[in-house]
Design an enzyme around this catalytic site. Structure first.
Site, PDB file in Angstrom:
ATOM      1  N   ARG A   1      -1.023  -6.627 -11.396  1.00 41.01           N
ATOM      2  CA  ARG A   1      -1.659  -7.542 -12.768  1.00 41.01           C
ATOM      3  C   ARG A   1      -0.510  -7.645 -13.757  1.00 41.01           C
ATOM      4  O   ARG A   1      -0.702  -7.532 -14.880  1.00 41.01           O
ATOM      5  CB  ARG A   1      -2.824  -6.812 -13.361  1.00 41.01           C
ATOM      6  CG  ARG A   1      -3.880  -6.346 -12.510  1.00 41.01           C
ATOM      7  CD  ARG A   1      -4.741  -7.417 -12.026  1.00 41.01           C
ATOM      8  NE  ARG A   1      -5.853  -7.038 -11.091  1.00 41.01           N
ATOM      9  CZ  ARG A   1      -5.714  -7.037  -9.691  1.00 41.01           C
ATOM     10  NH1 ARG A   1      -4.525  -7.403  -9.040  1.00 41.01           N
ATOM     11  NH2 ARG A   1      -6.879  -6.720  -8.975  1.00 41.01           N
TER      12      ARG A   1
ATOM     13  N   SER B   1     -12.950  -6.635 -15.376  1.00 42.21           N
ATOM     14  CA  SER B   1     -12.153  -5.379 -15.624  1.00 42.21           C
ATOM     15  C   SER B   1     -11.465  -5.177 -16.780  1.00 42.21           C
ATOM     16  O   SER B   1     -10.625  -5.716 -16.918  1.00 42.21           O
ATOM     17  CB  SER B   1     -11.444  -4.952 -14.354  1.00 42.21           C
ATOM     18  OG  SER B   1     -12.295  -4.911 -13.029  1.00 42.21           O
TER      19      SER B   1
ATOM     20  N   GLU C   1      -6.246  -4.259 -18.912  1.00 37.99           N
ATOM     21  CA  GLU C   1      -6.035  -5.242 -18.211  1.00 37.99           C
ATOM     22  C   GLU C   1      -6.313  -6.426 -19.117  1.00 37.99           C
ATOM     23  O   GLU C   1      -5.799  -7.589 -18.897  1.00 37.99           O
ATOM     24  CB  GLU C   1      -6.978  -5.224 -16.980  1.00 37.99           C
ATOM     25  CG  GLU C   1      -6.696  -6.344 -16.081  1.00 37.99           C
ATOM     26  CD  GLU C   1      -7.177  -6.385 -14.545  1.00 37.99           C
ATOM     27  OE1 GLU C   1      -8.068  -7.049 -14.465  1.00 37.99           O
ATOM     28  OE2 GLU C   1      -7.240  -5.164 -14.241  1.00 37.99           O
TER      29      GLU C   1
END
EC number: 1.3.1.98
Length: 304
Positions: A176, A225, A295
């Site tokens: 990520r 998420s 995130e």
């Protein structure tokens, strides 16, 4: 006339959509967010290039795709928001098992395009609720796959409107995380697939989407998420272990279906969601000793 007013007047595109004080709640998957001071949707890549060439270097820029994985505060965003949703949607075959796709293409569309040509390897993209541009920017992943595992090369554009093809080796890519040349944004990519059974690929997509629907709150506004998974663990497990499923702040709620999702129950504000994110992070840190890294990107101004 201020610098920003001058920038807005000189950079207004000839073919794209140009709006002022555009509410961003309609452009984000959480359905929250204040207005963009200026809002631009390019007609195509050439229009975007011309827009950037005319733009004042002092004008703040923020790039937005489908509006997932981002929380826009209630005070909105100063400067210009460049929105690629429903724009920059060219996708085409480039030789054997290679696809060229622009940044505004939904990831799920890329997955389907590939399997229709008997190319496999991109099925996991169907589980990413965003555009290819956003997936490239954060190395988005789903069901064990990551975007940059497919990248042959990427096309970026800088503030001056110059487009540049770059190799994956020019970027620092991790979980990520993607870091590359400063002041450049992804506008397209060439993805490398493998020849295979397209019908089997489509069945895998169908199974992945069924799994996603069974485990995630796909029918409620969310960003995907909220937190990155910590090493050797899962954010959702930690949040659930702290008894936070169903915890609410205003109209924001930790999903009862998946603890790493925060949903808008109908009347949430960005402030509700941001407060809930902080409460979840603090509770997990207190009870589990793990600091969860968001995130989701939190951007914009708080409501005055």
């Amino acid at each position: 006339m201020t610098v920003r007013e001058s920038a807005a007047r000189t950079a207004a595109p000839s073919r794209g959509t140009w709006l002022e004080h555009e509410p961003l709640a309609g452009h984000t998957s959480w359905r929250v967010g204040g207005p963009a001071e200026r809002f631009y949707q390019p007609a195509d890549l050439d229009d975007l290039v011309q827009f950037l060439r005319a733009l004042s270097p002092q004008e703040p820029l923020f790039w937005l795709g489908l509006g997932s994985n981002v929380l826009v505060r209630d005070g909105g965003i100063r400067g210009t928001v460049v929105c690629t949703k429903n724009r920059l949607r060219v996708i085409e075959a480039r030789g054997p098992a290679c696809v060229y796709a622009e940044a505004g293409i939904p990831c799920a569309h890329v997955a389907r395009f590939c399997t229709e040509r008997d190319w496999v390897g991109a099925e996991f993209l169907a589980g990413i609720p965003g555009t290819l541009g956003g997936a490239l920017a954060m190395n988005a992943g789903a069901f064990g796959g990551e975007t940059w595992s497919l990248v042959r090369r990427v096309l970026t554009v800088n503030r001056g409107g110059r487009t540049i093809w770059r190799a994956p080796e020019e970027f620092e890519v991790g979980y990520r995380h993607v870091q590359g040349p400063e002041g450049e944004w992804f506008v397209a990519a060439e993805l490398e697939l493998a020849p295979g059974d397209g019908r089997a690929g489509r069945e895998r997509i169908k199974a992945l989407l069924a799994r996603r629907s069974a485990t995630q709150p796909t029918h409620q506004p969310s960003c995907g998420s909220v937190f990155r998974n910590p090493p050797s663990d899962f954010a959702a497990r930690l949040i659930e272990a702290c008894g936070l499923k169903g915890h609410t702040v205003g109209g924001a709620q930790v999903s009862l279906k998946h603890a790493n999702f925060i949903v808008n129950s109908g009347d949430a504000t960005a402030a509700d969601i941001e407060t809930l994110i902080a409460e979840v992070r603090d509770r997990v840190a207190l009870l589990c000793g793990v600091w969860l890294e968001p995130e989701v990107r939190i951007v914009g101004e708080a409501q005055a």
